[in-house]
Design an enzyme around this catalytic site. Structure first.
Site, short mmCIF file in Angstrom:
data_model
loop_
_atom_site.label_atom_id
_atom_site.label_comp_id
_atom_site.label_asym_id
_atom_site.label_seq_id
_atom_site.Cartn_x
_atom_site.Cartn_y
_atom_site.Cartn_z
N SER A 169 0.94 -1.08 -0.07
CA SER A 169 0.06 0.02 0.08
C SER A 169 0.80 1.18 0.08
O SER A 169 0.39 2.25 -0.40
CB SER A 169 -0.99 -0.02 1.11
N HIS A 185 1.41 5.05 4.53
CA HIS A 185 0.51 5.65 3.29
C HIS A 185 1.06 7.09 2.97
O HIS A 185 0.80 7.46 1.65
CB HIS A 185 -0.80 5.55 3.51
#
Length: 280
Positions: free
Chosen positions: A174, A226
């Site tokens: 991610s 992230h």
């Protein structure tokens, strides 16, 4: 696949068949995505628009399968989730301490290998779902070389931010995926046409949804990774901009940068393998 493309000189939208921009007269080469023949990739089994993305996914699934086999050999039962010890051995991000080596002890390769590890079946399936479409969009607009550089630097930047925020174990694709989101946002920011603004708005929503999802109770997501990946991808894409003529010096630079990223990824996995042999 959409036949529109953006002129690298005047930013007008033209078609993939144009070799000279009808608006500014700039010569434009074929898109990187159009230089492949679908028949050359497993007889067309892998869509050529997603070739690089599928290769990244295959590496992710290959490493996941290796971890599952190793975990299963340890007698941990039929669970589809992986234990922290297995993830640590295969190169998850870990700062180190308490006598357990990690990034503090010079294992910087974990910033790369962590991006190819997943903690369970649902984890890898969710990331693969996002990567499958997003990777194709980035590759179509920016080309393969830039996609590889964005993904690599976003992975490293994401896990560097994660290491700064928390010493805990962390892993997953991610960080690189958020980097690709950042690249699409950068495209819209740098080219504020109506289409560019629409692209920016859509991917800002993607980023917001992903970060908010990470705050839900019961979901242990690394929003530091992230945010680090998002920022890294944005900066890289903003500086890189869209490809120009294939033979231009700048395009040769990005090809060399992509080869460098692939070499560093291979080196990181080699270090992981050597470490795995030591701790095993």
């Amino acid at each position: 696949m959409d036949s529109r493309r953006m002129c690298s000189q005047c930013r007008a939208f033209i078609t993939s068949k144009d070799r000279v921009c009808p608006y500014c007269g700039e010569k434009v080469g074929p898109r990187a995505i159009d230089q492949r023949s679908p028949g050359d990739i497993l007889g067309g089994l892998i869509p050529h628009a997603r070739f690089t993305t599928v290769m990244i996914m295959l590496v992710n699934f290959g490493v996941f399968a290796a971890m599952m086999l190793y975990r299963s050999g340890g007698g941990d039962g039929p669970s589809l989730d992986l234990d922290g010890s297995t993830l640590y051995r295969f190169g998850a991000k870990y700062m180190g301490g308490d006598g357990i080596p990690g990034i503090r002890e010079g294992q910087w390769w974990r910033l790369v290998t962590a991006g190819f590890l997943h903690g369970g079946l649902m984890h890898i399936l969710m990331n693969s779902w996002a990567l499958f479409d997003l990777g194709a969009q980035v590759e179509e607009l920016f080309g393969t070389s830039r996609l590889l550089v964005f993904y690599f630097l976003s992975t490293v930047g994401g896990f560097a931010a994660s290491a700064w925020w928390s010493p805990a174990l962390s892993m997953g694709a991610s960080a690189g995926i958020f980097g690709l989101i950042g690249a699409m946002i950068a495209l819209g920011v740098k080219h504020p046409t109506p289409v560019g603004s629409a692209i920016k708005a859509m991917y800002v929503r993607w980023a917001a949804y992903g970060l908010l999802f990470g705050l839900l109770p019961g979901f242990r997501m690394d929003n530091a990774a992230h945010l680090g990946g998002l920022a890294s991808g944005f900066v890289c894409a903003y500086l890189a901009d869209l490809p120009r003529i294939e033979t231009a010096p700048r395009e040769r630079f990005w090809r060399m940068a992509a080869y460098g990223c692939l070499a560093l990824t291979a080196w990181s996995f080699l270090q992981m393998f050597l470490w795995f042999k030591v701790v095993r």
